[in-house]
Scaffold this motif. Structure first.
Motif, PDB file in Angstrom:
ATOM      1  N   GLN A 295      50.957   9.057  19.492  1.00  0.00           N
ATOM      2  CA  GLN A 295      50.192   9.054  20.742  1.00  0.00           C
ATOM      3  C   GLN A 295      51.079   8.762  21.955  1.00  0.00           C
ATOM      4  N   GLU A 296      52.037   7.849  21.798  1.00  0.00           N
ATOM      5  CA  GLU A 296      52.913   7.536  22.921  1.00  0.00           C
ATOM      6  C   GLU A 296      53.702   8.769  23.352  1.00  0.00           C
ATOM      7  N   ILE A 297      54.230   9.506  22.390  1.00  0.00           N
ATOM      8  CA  ILE A 297      54.997  10.713  22.726  1.00  0.00           C
ATOM      9  C   ILE A 297      54.092  11.759  23.362  1.00  0.00           C
ATOM     10  N   THR A 298      52.920  11.972  22.788  1.00  0.00           N
ATOM     11  CA  THR A 298      52.002  12.987  23.317  1.00  0.00           C
ATOM     12  C   THR A 298      51.528  12.630  24.724  1.00  0.00           C
ATOM     13  N   ASN A 299      51.148  11.379  24.911  1.00  0.00           N
ATOM     14  CA  ASN A 299      50.612  10.975  26.221  1.00  0.00           C
ATOM     15  C   ASN A 299      51.652  11.085  27.328  1.00  0.00           C
ATOM     16  N   GLN A 300      52.910  10.860  27.003  1.00  0.00           N
ATOM     17  CA  GLN A 300      53.952  10.871  28.028  1.00  0.00           C
ATOM     18  C   GLN A 300      54.603  12.228  28.231  1.00  0.00           C
TER      19      GLN A 300
END
Length: 320
Positions: A295-300
């Motif tokens: 999620q961190e990679i996708t959101n950023q």
């Protein structure tokens, strides 16, 4: 497809960052039917096959820090694991005796026709700290030992070292000892329990200031962006659980070299999803039990890591 997720209790998920939740959300979006259980729900009886007490799960579309009603669960069912199109093993560490026993039940289920990702045998064969021993060309100077004398000799050579237990998670139990050797003896005694427990020691890598990068490998292919977990407030640990700040960034040429080499070796062994820990140009760990960071990679960045995973899961299920 009918998908079974073997995971920790769903009502404990932090959906705003949980990777298993991201997998489930993408799978449901594609029309797959979700089921969930914990390792404690697996069982086998002579004359039968491996089964699980489980529930069908439907995501409600709600998520966030204060959201707890993100799923609805149906009545308890008992089903053979081989009846599912795929079983996704997502139990978080630690890799303790119960986790070990669960892999044996899952391996038995594989023999009965179940398709389990990551492979339970591969989970057992690749402990997350020790798996790097197969790839010394990428690692910093490293020592694995029970002996205090070995650690003291390593410190005398490298002067600035990191010590950690082999069964730690989230940065737990990690110590740095600098050139002055302050508290080295006490730290060794704490970690190796007077020679009863094996530990890992590595040369300290100053590049940790730029982050401990989580490089994801899915189906043998590196994800284009990684999550650099940057230590905060004087900490030596970048782990998010230890207060590190997660910053997504494109993988470097060296990251890709490491990821492609390791992916080519480990994916054929049944490790569909791998999380590499890379500091600077050095591989420090290979995470296989429950890699995170989707999620961190996708959101950023907008890179849909969960979609890449479900693509690989669909392909693996068809091959099975």
């Amino acid at each position: 497809m009918n998908l079974l997720f073997v995971a920790d209790a769903l009502d404990h998920f932090k959906t705003y960052k949980d990777t298993t939740f991201a997998m489930m959300r993408e799978a449901q979006r594609r029309g797959h039917v979700l089921f969930a259980c914990g390792p404690q729900d697996l069982h086998w009886r002579s004359g039968g096959s491996v089964q699980a007490r489980l529930r069908q799960v439907t995501l409600t579309g709600r998520s966030g820090k204060d959201v707890h009603d993100w799923f609805e669960a149906g009545p308890e069912l008992v089903r053979h694991l081989a009846s599912f199109d795929a079983v996704v093993m997502r139990k978080d560490p630690p890799f303790d005796s119960e986790y070990f026993y669960a892999t044996h039940l899952l391996e038995r289920a594989e023999a009965e026709g179940a398709r389990v990702f990551n492979s339970p045998r591969a989970l057992r064969d690749h402990p997350e700290k020790l798996a790097i021993l197969e790839f010394p060309q990428f690692t910093p100077p490293t020592l694995v030992t029970r002996a205090a004398a070995d650690v003291r000799e390593f410190h005398a050579e490298h002067r600035d070292i990191i010590l950690k237990p082999l069964d730690g998670m989230g940065g737990m139990g990690i110590f740095r000892v600098k050139d002055d050797g302050l508290n080295l003896g006490s730290i060794i005694e704490t970690l190796n329990r007077d020679g009863a427990q094996t530990i890992m020691v590595q040369r300290f890598l100053p590049a940790i200031e730029a982050g401990d990068k989580r490089v994801l490998v899915i189906g043998g292919e590196p994800v284009s962006h990684c999550l650099a977990r940057i230590p905060q407030g004087g900490e030596v640990r970048g782990n998010l659980a230890a207060g590190g700040k997660g910053v997504a960034q494109p993988i470097s040429a060296r990251d890709e070299e490491i990821a492609r080499t390791i992916g080519a070796v480990l994916a054929p062994r049944g490790l569909m999803l791998i999380g590499l820990d890379v500091i600077g140009d050095n591989l420090t760990e290979i995470n296989v039990t429950s890699p995170t960071g989707f999620q961190e990679i996708t959101n950023q960045t907008g890179v849909d890591v969960a979609a890449l995973f479900v693509d690989a899961l669909e392909t693996g299920a068809r091959r099975g």
